[in-house]
Motif scaffolding. Structure first.
Motif, PDB file in Angstrom:
ATOM      1  N   LYS A   1      18.044  12.212  -9.070  1.00  0.00           N
ATOM      2  CA  LYS A   1      18.463  12.321  -8.919  1.00  0.00           C
ATOM      3  C   LYS A   1      18.371  14.199  -8.239  1.00  0.00           C
ATOM      4  O   LYS A   1      17.878  14.270  -9.324  1.00  0.00           O
ATOM      5  CB  LYS A   1      20.226  12.557  -8.661  1.00  0.00           C
ATOM      6  CG  LYS A   1      21.342  11.582  -8.808  1.00  0.00           C
ATOM      7  CD  LYS A   1      22.009  10.994  -7.519  1.00  0.00           C
ATOM      8  CE  LYS A   1      22.640   9.480  -7.298  1.00  0.00           C
ATOM      9  NZ  LYS A   1      23.875  10.491  -7.797  1.00  0.00           N
TER      10      LYS A   1
ATOM     11  N   SER B 244      21.442  20.422  -4.954  1.00  0.00           N
ATOM     12  CA  SER B 244      20.877  20.474  -3.103  1.00  0.00           C
ATOM     13  C   SER B 244      20.287  22.200  -3.244  1.00  0.00           C
ATOM     14  O   SER B 244      20.161  22.618  -1.887  1.00  0.00           O
ATOM     15  CB  SER B 244      21.952  20.008  -2.311  1.00  0.00           C
ATOM     16  OG  SER B 244      23.487  20.688  -2.901  1.00  0.00           O
TER      17      SER B 244
ATOM     18  N   GLN C  48      15.378  22.579  -5.704  1.00  0.00           N
ATOM     19  CA  GLN C  48      14.131  22.174  -5.679  1.00  0.00           C
ATOM     20  C   GLN C  48      13.342  22.894  -5.445  1.00  0.00           C
ATOM     21  O   GLN C  48      11.729  21.959  -5.805  1.00  0.00           O
ATOM     22  CB  GLN C  48      15.148  21.711  -4.257  1.00  0.00           C
ATOM     23  CG  GLN C  48      15.992  20.869  -4.018  1.00  0.00           C
ATOM     24  CD  GLN C  48      16.465  20.579  -2.199  1.00  0.00           C
ATOM     25  OE1 GLN C  48      15.296  20.532  -1.736  1.00  0.00           O
ATOM     26  NE2 GLN C  48      17.275  19.585  -2.406  1.00  0.00           N
TER      27      GLN C  48
ATOM     28  N   GLN D 250      25.101  14.967  -8.444  1.00  0.00           N
ATOM     29  CA  GLN D 250      24.314  15.196  -7.757  1.00  0.00           C
ATOM     30  C   GLN D 250      23.868  13.650  -6.621  1.00  0.00           C
ATOM     31  O   GLN D 250      24.466  12.673  -7.069  1.00  0.00           O
ATOM     32  CB  GLN D 250      23.251  15.316  -8.328  1.00  0.00           C
ATOM     33  CG  GLN D 250      22.715  16.715  -9.028  1.00  0.00           C
ATOM     34  CD  GLN D 250      23.673  17.746  -8.954  1.00  0.00           C
ATOM     35  OE1 GLN D 250      23.359  17.768  -7.833  1.00  0.00           O
ATOM     36  NE2 GLN D 250      23.318  18.423 -10.262  1.00  0.00           N
ATOM     37  N   LYS D 251      24.350  14.135  -5.365  1.00  0.00           N
ATOM     38  CA  LYS D 251      23.966  13.747  -4.412  1.00  0.00           C
ATOM     39  C   LYS D 251      22.999  13.234  -3.955  1.00  0.00           C
ATOM     40  O   LYS D 251      22.300  12.440  -3.061  1.00  0.00           O
ATOM     41  CB  LYS D 251      25.067  14.129  -3.193  1.00  0.00           C
ATOM     42  CG  LYS D 251      26.152  14.449  -3.304  1.00  0.00           C
ATOM     43  CD  LYS D 251      26.866  12.940  -3.996  1.00  0.00           C
ATOM     44  CE  LYS D 251      28.250  13.501  -3.794  1.00  0.00           C
ATOM     45  NZ  LYS D 251      29.192  12.453  -5.225  1.00  0.00           N
ATOM     46  N   ASN D 252      21.600  13.902  -3.162  1.00  0.00           N
ATOM     47  CA  ASN D 252      20.222  13.254  -3.056  1.00  0.00           C
ATOM     48  C   ASN D 252      19.929  13.039  -4.448  1.00  0.00           C
ATOM     49  O   ASN D 252      20.163  13.352  -5.178  1.00  0.00           O
ATOM     50  CB  ASN D 252      20.115  15.139  -2.332  1.00  0.00           C
ATOM     51  CG  ASN D 252      20.393  15.633  -1.304  1.00  0.00           C
ATOM     52  OD1 ASN D 252      21.274  14.385  -0.636  1.00  0.00           O
ATOM     53  ND2 ASN D 252      20.649  16.788  -0.724  1.00  0.00           N
TER      54      ASN D 252
ATOM     55  N   CYS E  91      15.590  12.890  -5.315  1.00  0.00           N
ATOM     56  CA  CYS E  91      13.823  13.147  -5.436  1.00  0.00           C
ATOM     57  C   CYS E  91      12.756  12.043  -5.452  1.00  0.00           C
ATOM     58  O   CYS E  91      12.567  11.455  -6.376  1.00  0.00           O
ATOM     59  CB  CYS E  91      13.889  14.789  -5.435  1.00  0.00           C
ATOM     60  SG  CYS E  91      13.380  14.245  -7.257  1.00  0.00           S
TER      61      CYS E  91
ATOM     62  N   VAL F 148      12.294  14.948  -0.770  1.00  0.00           N
ATOM     63  CA  VAL F 148      13.921  14.924  -1.146  1.00  0.00           C
ATOM     64  C   VAL F 148      14.614  13.844   0.084  1.00  0.00           C
ATOM     65  O   VAL F 148      14.354  14.143   1.230  1.00  0.00           O
ATOM     66  CB  VAL F 148      14.519  16.154  -0.916  1.00  0.00           C
ATOM     67  CG1 VAL F 148      15.831  16.259  -1.081  1.00  0.00           C
ATOM     68  CG2 VAL F 148      13.780  16.711  -2.463  1.00  0.00           C
ATOM     69  N   LEU F 149      15.306  13.058  -0.276  1.00  0.00           N
ATOM     70  CA  LEU F 149      16.174  11.776   0.500  1.00  0.00           C
ATOM     71  C   LEU F 149      17.385  11.402   0.614  1.00  0.00           C
ATOM     72  O   LEU F 149      17.850  11.850  -0.521  1.00  0.00           O
ATOM     73  CB  LEU F 149      15.704  10.305   0.545  1.00  0.00           C
ATOM     74  CG  LEU F 149      14.124  10.559   1.101  1.00  0.00           C
ATOM     75  CD1 LEU F 149      14.265   8.207   1.051  1.00  0.00           C
ATOM     76  CD2 LEU F 149      13.968  10.819   2.524  1.00  0.00           C
ATOM     77  N   SER F 150      18.238  12.055   1.597  1.00  0.00           N
ATOM     78  CA  SER F 150      19.982  12.112   1.260  1.00  0.00           C
ATOM     79  C   SER F 150      20.743  10.575   1.039  1.00  0.00           C
ATOM     80  O   SER F 150      19.704   9.610   1.748  1.00  0.00           O
ATOM     81  CB  SER F 150      20.728  11.993   2.780  1.00  0.00           C
ATOM     82  OG  SER F 150      20.590  11.711   4.019  1.00  0.00           O
TER      83      SER F 150
ATOM     84  N   GLU G 151      19.791   8.393   3.891  1.00  0.00           N
ATOM     85  CA  GLU G 151      18.244   8.461   4.500  1.00  0.00           C
ATOM     86  C   GLU G 151      16.935   6.991   3.945  1.00  0.00           C
ATOM     87  O   GLU G 151      17.169   6.629   3.961  1.00  0.00           O
ATOM     88  CB  GLU G 151      17.298   9.195   4.012  1.00  0.00           C
ATOM     89  CG  GLU G 151      18.025  10.816   5.505  1.00  0.00           C
ATOM     90  CD  GLU G 151      17.117  12.506   5.072  1.00  0.00           C
ATOM     91  OE1 GLU G 151      16.242  12.542   5.383  1.00  0.00           O
ATOM     92  OE2 GLU G 151      16.730  12.333   3.504  1.00  0.00           O
TER      93      GLU G 151
END
Length: 255
Positions: free
Chosen positions: A119, A122, A127, A194-196, A198, A206-208, A211
């Motif tokens: 995680k 954002s 990042q 955290q939502k995203n 890596c 980095v992906l959501s 994705e």
């Protein structure tokens, strides 16, 4: 590695992959083909002809499920993880599956690598900070060992440049960075705040969640296996023009 020997290794790894895939279906663990194996599925519908291992990827949540249920794994495969082994890339490869062991219970190929999404915030500043750290880890040591880069420099200039390049790695060693990153990686593998996600490797990705899920299926060596929903972005960031074959001099096994 000779062609016949390479193909034998690939067949053994495919056998392992099918065992792992069946286990994940039974335990409802989500994973995806990754890196060279994902590239092979997209570009060759199977192994890259010169590839000699299998790469899989999963989120921290799914990795934790795998660890929790690892005692139920079939006897044909055995897992070693960052939790019980001295891995040299604590922010990258989290586990390996093996089939063969010598008399001292040491693993030997063929094997499957498991890479885990962590995680990540954002926040773009955070990042970018992680990207800098990633660069130091991946390249400060690697550049020192790549003598081809410095062929055009005199011995004196070469020594000076190597010392400069080593400074970030020296600092990281002084603060026991690798071991600290193991603890941090474990803590933030599945941080609900955290939502995203890596992934570190030759690039910083980095992906959501959208994705990654829902997973798709691609054909690999005659069978279908799960892949990221946006596998194109994963391959584009990692390899660039991934449908283009590399020069013949680079078409060699890595292990």
């Amino acid at each position: 590695m000779e062609e016949g020997s390479l193909r034998k290794t690939q067949k053994e790894e495919l056998f392992m992959l099918k065992i792992f895939d069946k286990f994940c279906k039974e335990k409802k663990i989500k994973y995806s083909l990754g890196f060279g194996t994902l590239l092979g599925a997209v570009r060759h519908q199977g192994f890259i002809p010169w590839d000699d291992d299998i790469d899989l990827i999963m989120t921290g949540e799914e990795y934790e499920k795998l660890l929790f249920l690892s005692e139920d794994l079939p006897k044909e495969i055995k897992i070693k993880t960052i939790q019980n082994s001295n891995f040299t890339e604590p922010m990258v490869c989290m586990a390996k599956f093996f089939r063969r062991f010598d008399k001292d219970d040491k693993e030997s190929p063929p094997f499957i690598d498991i890479f885990v999404f962590r995680k990540i915030s954002s926040n773009k500043i955070i990042q970018n900070l992680e990207k800098v750290i990633h660069f130091f880890i991946r390249y400060s040591g690697g550049l020192q060992n790549d003598t081809t880069i410095f062929k055009s420099f005199s011995p004196v200039k070469r020594r000076i440049l190597l010392k400069i390049i080593y400074i970030p790695r020296w600092i990281l060693n002084k603060i026991n960075f690798d071991n600290n990153m193991k603890r941090i990686s474990n803590k933030f593998l599945n941080n609900p705040a955290q939502k995203n996600f890596c992934m570190y490797w030759s690039s910083f990705l980095v992906l959501s969640p959208k994705e990654i899920y829902p997973l798709k299926k691609l054909k690999f060596e005659g069978s279908f296996f799960p892949v990221l929903r946006n596998y194109h972005k994963f391959l584009k960031v990692t390899y660039g023009d991934y449908m283009k074959l590399p020069p013949k001099s680079e078409r060699v096994p890595h292990h």
